[in-house]
Enzyme design. Structure first.
Site, PDB file in Angstrom:
ATOM      1  N   GLY A  16       4.501  -4.099   3.677  1.00  0.00           N
ATOM      2  CA  GLY A  16       4.675  -5.460   3.164  1.00  0.00           C
ATOM      3  C   GLY A  16       4.514  -6.535   4.226  1.00  0.00           C
ATOM      4  O   GLY A  16       3.830  -7.537   4.000  1.00  0.00           O
ATOM      5  N   GLY A  17       5.122  -6.339   5.392  1.00  0.00           N
ATOM      6  CA  GLY A  17       5.001  -7.332   6.456  1.00  0.00           C
ATOM      7  C   GLY A  17       3.573  -7.470   6.953  1.00  0.00           C
ATOM      8  O   GLY A  17       3.091  -8.579   7.221  1.00  0.00           O
ATOM      9  N   LYS A  57       0.856  -1.198   0.000  1.00  0.00           N
ATOM     10  CA  LYS A  57       0.000   0.000   0.000  1.00  0.00           C
ATOM     11  C   LYS A  57       0.881   1.233   0.000  1.00  0.00           C
ATOM     12  O   LYS A  57       2.075   1.186   0.307  1.00  0.00           O
ATOM     13  CB  LYS A  57      -0.937   0.006   1.215  1.00  0.00           C
ATOM     14  N   ASP A  69      -1.456  -1.147  10.967  1.00  0.00           N
ATOM     15  CA  ASP A  69      -1.937  -1.045   9.592  1.00  0.00           C
ATOM     16  C   ASP A  69      -2.353  -2.391   9.012  1.00  0.00           C
ATOM     17  O   ASP A  69      -2.821  -2.462   7.881  1.00  0.00           O
ATOM     18  CB  ASP A  69      -0.911  -0.367   8.683  1.00  0.00           C
TER      19      ASP A  69
END
Length: 279
Positions: A110-111, A20, A145
């Site tokens: 990403g994680g 994102k 997030d």
């Protein structure tokens, strides 16, 4: 977040865990619990993703390929997601393979996306049939997030980032260029120098303006701290603007920056090799 099933009995799944970008990020205030209230729009970037493979297995396992991970396997969010699902729902073993392609320390989530992919895979592999509310609660236990990737559509995020409402932005058809300078920025480092403040005009109102008017009024409050410590991140943003970006910003706590370009203008910032996608 797309997925495919490896067999009709859901013994194995392969999912594309996309990243994102943050469009605007206002750090409003520090809270009594040590976190910060913020306001930001998170927007999925489906063209840049990690590949997460998950399968039912007698015992847990985890292996990774692609980019080297920045933490021990036992601390990886994918592994923690399996532990969470077992603690809450008693699921059996899960074999995980992560092909890491999204840079870490970049503010691209990403994680968090990988962890959400694991939650979704385990839900289907073990036929838990969790509601969205239950998946969001699991995701929130893993990171601020992470819940965004349960919905994986443009969302105006508030609180720590876990409170969401859908938002519509006029970005369809624009070119997105994402650049990751050769530095990583931790969330702790980014927050260390931030100065919380409530803006006079809420983010949603500023985003209602044309994209060409965003620069200078749709800001990321982490940029001053990160730019001072890592001038190459500021330089990457400036090169995107010089190349004709309608708007350019750092994503999240950095270090990735991105630019939004007119679709007739192929992004070619001097000295940079961006990932380029059509929104």
């Amino acid at each position: 977040m797309r997925g495919s099933v490896g067999s009709r009995y859901l013994c194995r799944m392969i999912l594309h865990a996309n990243c994102k970008i943050n469009i605007g990020l206002d750090v409003l205030r520090r809270r009594a619990d040590g976190y910060h209230d913020l306001e930001t729009v998170m927007y999925p970037v489906r063209g840049l993703f990690d590949v997460v493979e998950a399968g039912r297995a007698p015992v847990d396992s985890f292996r990774s390929t692609g980019l080297a991970l920045d933490c021990p396997d036992g601390e990886n969010l994918c592994v923690r997601a399996v532990r969470l699902m077992r603690a809450r729902y008693g699921v059996g073993g899960v074999a995980l393979r992560l092909d890491k392609r999204v840079p870490f320390g970049a503010g691209l989530g990403g994680g968090s996306s990988d962890a959400t992919a694991v939650l979704l895979a385990v839900d289907r592999l073990y036929e838990l049939h969790l509601t969205e509310a239950e998946l969001l609660d699991c995701a929130a236990a893993l990171g601020s997030d992470t819940p965004f990737f349960v919905r994986n559509t443009p969302q105006l995020c508030t609180g720590r980032g876990e409170r969401m409402e859908p938002v519509s932005l006029p970005l369809e058809g624009l070119q997105l260029a994402v650049v990751k300078p050769g530095v990583a920025v931790s969330t702790r480092e980014a927050y260390a120098g931030v100065r919380p403040a409530v803006p006079a005009v809420p983010l949603a109102e500023r985003l209602a303006r044309p994209v060409s008017e965003w620069q200078g009024c749709v800001k990321n409050d982490f940029e001053p701290t990160v730019f001072a410590a890592h001038p190459e991140v500021r330089d990457a943003r400036e090169r995107l603007l010089a190349a004709g970006a309608l708007y350019a910003s750092m994503s999240g706590s950095g270090s990735a920056v991105y630019g939004l370009f007119d679709p007739r203008h192929r992004p070619a910032p001097a000295g940079l090799t961006p990932y380029v996608f059509t929104l």
